[in-house]
Design an enzyme around this catalytic site. Structure first.
Site, PDB file in Angstrom:
ATOM      1  CE  LYS A 187       1.957   1.130  10.391  1.00 36.07           C
ATOM      2  NZ  LYS A 187       2.598  -0.061  10.945  1.00 36.07           N
TER       3      LYS A 187
ATOM      4  CB  CYS B 100       4.786  -7.430  15.681  1.00 39.34           C
ATOM      5  SG  CYS B 100       3.684  -6.019  15.830  1.00 39.34           S
TER       6      CYS B 100
ATOM      7  CG  HIS C  88       4.261  -1.380   2.136  1.00 37.22           C
ATOM      8  ND1 HIS C  88       2.959  -1.785   1.926  1.00 37.22           N
ATOM      9  CD2 HIS C  88       4.677  -1.995   3.272  1.00 37.22           C
ATOM     10  CE1 HIS C  88       2.602  -2.621   2.898  1.00 37.22           C
ATOM     11  NE2 HIS C  88       3.625  -2.770   3.726  1.00 37.22           N
TER      12      HIS C  88
ATOM     13  CB  CYS D 215      -0.554  -6.478  18.942  1.00 40.99           C
ATOM     14  SG  CYS D 215       0.667  -5.464  18.076  1.00 40.99           S
TER      15      CYS D 215
ATOM     16  CE  LYS E  49      -2.902  -3.712   0.750  1.00 38.78           C
ATOM     17  NZ  LYS E  49      -3.748  -3.521  -0.438  1.00 38.78           N
TER      18      LYS E  49
ATOM     19  CG  HIS F   6      -0.575  -6.151  13.811  1.00 41.04           C
ATOM     20  ND1 HIS F   6       0.714  -6.038  14.268  1.00 41.04           N
ATOM     21  CD2 HIS F   6      -0.493  -6.191  12.464  1.00 41.04           C
ATOM     22  CE1 HIS F   6       1.548  -6.036  13.248  1.00 41.04           C
ATOM     23  NE2 HIS F   6       0.846  -6.124  12.148  1.00 41.04           N
TER      24      HIS F   6
ATOM     25  CB  CYS G 112       2.265  -9.668  18.140  1.00 40.21           C
ATOM     26  SG  CYS G 112       1.377  -8.947  16.727  1.00 40.21           S
TER      27      CYS G 112
ATOM     28  CG  HIS H 214      -0.361  -0.138   2.538  1.00 43.47           C
ATOM     29  ND1 HIS H 214       0.553   0.774   3.035  1.00 43.47           N
ATOM     30  CD2 HIS H 214      -0.515  -1.074   3.520  1.00 43.47           C
ATOM     31  CE1 HIS H 214       0.912   0.446   4.251  1.00 43.47           C
ATOM     32  NE2 HIS H 214       0.309  -0.693   4.569  1.00 43.47           N
TER      33      HIS H 214
END
Length: 535
Positions: free
Chosen positions: A314, A135, A26, A157, A317, A160, A132, A23
């Protein structure tokens, strides 16, 4: 600034997980590293950009299983269909692309591990903790938050927003705790190692609380998608310990050939390692400690940039806030993508993305500010001097002011890049865009063209503006390479290739010879029809 011939500038991006397609978060990292690499190359340095993909670990194994394929087949497909095309979509000029499933990486990860084991930095022990998978990291209690919705009543987490898993394993451990003081000493001796300062302060405070040893293996009884521990094939290497080593395995670490050793010596330590702030501790704590244990120097700098936010969160996806880069480039083009994300967000801080802001900046700054400036100037050279650059006459204060602003734009933008302040560099360059637009408005070349007595003044004005466009083309080449290639094809053929024009020389006035042929210019940033206009 002197030319830096022979000096290598080595910049890296993180290697990205292949659990899904990329996305714009990145792509943001990729563009920042690419701008730095291109800029240093434009300074005359040997510049090397490394990027790649992280293909081991439990997350990849689970993703592949969910898609009814093997981890290797999944990784191959994602790299071919998504990650390599991303580099073309946003014009990344990388010198290497490493995959952690390549033999050159896997073999030399084992070389590194064996060296640390032989020198006493790795031992076997047991560990229990909250893991996690997203991560690929054990989490402390401070890293967890209360879950919401389906996960209410559970600890999740913080990154996430998914529950962690309680793991208890007998693993191999890296003696990270032995590097608490050496790292603090290193940070003190190298205050620019971690940037920006807010990131540095966070890391130093974390290390001062004293480090625990790090589990660096997983039992194959749990899962087996990873690099074997060389002295115990019942264990695989912890994915982060594997992934971090890509920065040296890609440039020859562990290889015996003279060529590989020379490459490694010329590039390491890396000049700048660009990472997202969520993986800063891996790069600013674990990674330098690994290198110290192996007798290698840490990188010169780790720069932790902020997050791209969508709707205040943040980009992710898993949270359905990911935006594919092609959604932007298909409409606005790759140059606008690169410019917008480097200019609109202070590099190192979080920044919010909105389509409205992107569209407004495209129109005001790129299409009207820079693109219209270039097209007007070149059109007037064709209209009034048949496409031949006229000689400049005596300079007035207004002309000298343009030269002064141009020289300052070169100096200030270069100084900003040295600090990895890409947004400030573009801001410095834009002072010349604004100055040239103002200069044309005040000088009124279309009025000067009406009177033969002011033709010499018209020649000076157009000569000055074309010289200004030359400076802009060189400075913007690392940021908007497609547009500057078009502009250079129209004005710069007599000076050689644009990539051969050094930043340090850009502000030297009078590089064009009178009589140089000025070509036609296609629109640098074409008008984009909005939805309202299309109705």
């Amino acid at each position: 600034m002197p030319e830096n011939k022979g000096k290598s500038f080595y910049v890296t991006t993180p290697i990205f997980y292949v659990n899904d397609a990329p996305h714009i978060g990145h792509a943001y990292t990729e563009v920042a590293a690419d701008v730095l690499a291109r800029w240093h190359r434009q300074r005359g340095e040997n510049s090397f950009l490394l990027t790649g993909t992280d293909e081991h670990g439990e997350k990849i194994l689970r993703t592949a299983a969910a898609n009814k394929t093997t981890p290797q087949e999944w990784a191959d497909k994602l790299v071919k269909d998504s990650w390599l095309p991303l580099l073309e979509t946003i014009d990344i000029n990388n010198q290497d692309f490493i995959r952690t499933t390549e033999p050159r990486h896997e073999q030399n990860v084992q070389v590194f591990l064996q060296h640390l084991y032989d020198t006493g930095f790795i031992y076997q022990g047991s560990y229990e903790g909250n893991y996690c998978v997203g991560c690929e990291e054990y989490k402390t209690e401070g890293d967890l938050i209360d879950g919401e919705g389906d996960f209410a009543g559970q600890q999740v987490c913080a990154i996430h927003s998914k529950p962690v898993e309680k793991l208890k394993e007998t693993n191999y451990f890296f003696k990270l705790s032995e590097f608490t003081q050496p790292l603090l000493d290193f940070y003190a001796a190298n205050p620019n190692f971690i940037q920006p300062d807010s990131a540095r302060n966070e890391v130093v405070a974390f290390v001062r609380r004293e480090l625990d040893d790090l589990s660096i293996s997983r039992s194959k009884e749990k899962f087996d998608w990873g690099i074997d521990i060389p002295w115990d094939n019942g264990h695989i290497t912890y994915v982060w310990f594997d992934a971090l080593l890509n920065y040296i395995t890609a440039i020859g670490y562990g290889e015996d050939s003279a060529e590989a050793k020379a490459k490694f010596e010329s590039l390491w330590p890396a000049s700048v390692q660009v990472v997202g702030k969520d993986i800063l501790r891996f790069h600013a704590v674990i990674w330098p400690a690994m290198l110290m244990a192996a007798g290698l120097a840490p990188a010169n700098q780790v720069f932790g940039h902020g997050w791209l936010l969508v709707g205040g969160e943040k980009m992710s996806k898993s949270k359905l806030t990911g935006i594919a880069p092609s959604q932007i480039t298909d409409t606005f083009g790759s140059d606008a993508f690169r410019y917008y994300f480097m200019k609109a967000i202070a590099f190192g801080s979080d920044g919010s993305f909105s389509w409205e802001d992107l569209s407004a900046r495209y129109q005001a700054e790129l299409a009207n500010g820079f693109g219209n400036l270039a097209s007007r100037v070149i059109a007037m050279v064709h209209r009034y001097f048949d496409g031949i650059l006229p000689a400049a006459g005596p300079y007035t204060d207004a002309d000298l002011q343009v030269q002064k602003i141009a020289a300052a734009a070169v100096t200030d933008s270069d100084a900003a890049i040295e600090k990895v302040a890409i947004h400030d560099a573009i801001g410095a360059i834009w002072t010349l865009v604004d100055e040239l637009n103002n200069y044309i408005t005040v000088q009124e070349p279309w009025v000067l063209a009406k009177n033969d007595e002011t033709r010499d003044r018209l020649a000076t004005v157009l000569n000055t503006t074309v010289e200004g466009l030359r400076v802009l083309a060189v400075l913007l080449n690392p940021i908007t390479p497609k547009a500057t290639a078009k502009l250079w094809a129209a004005i710069g053929v007599s000076l050689g290739a644009i990539d051969d024009q050094h930043i340090s020389d850009a502000g030297k006035w009078g590089q064009f010879t009178a009589g140089a042929v000025i070509g036609e210019l296609e629109a640098l940033f074409p008008r984009i029809e909005t939805t309202e206009e299309a109705k």
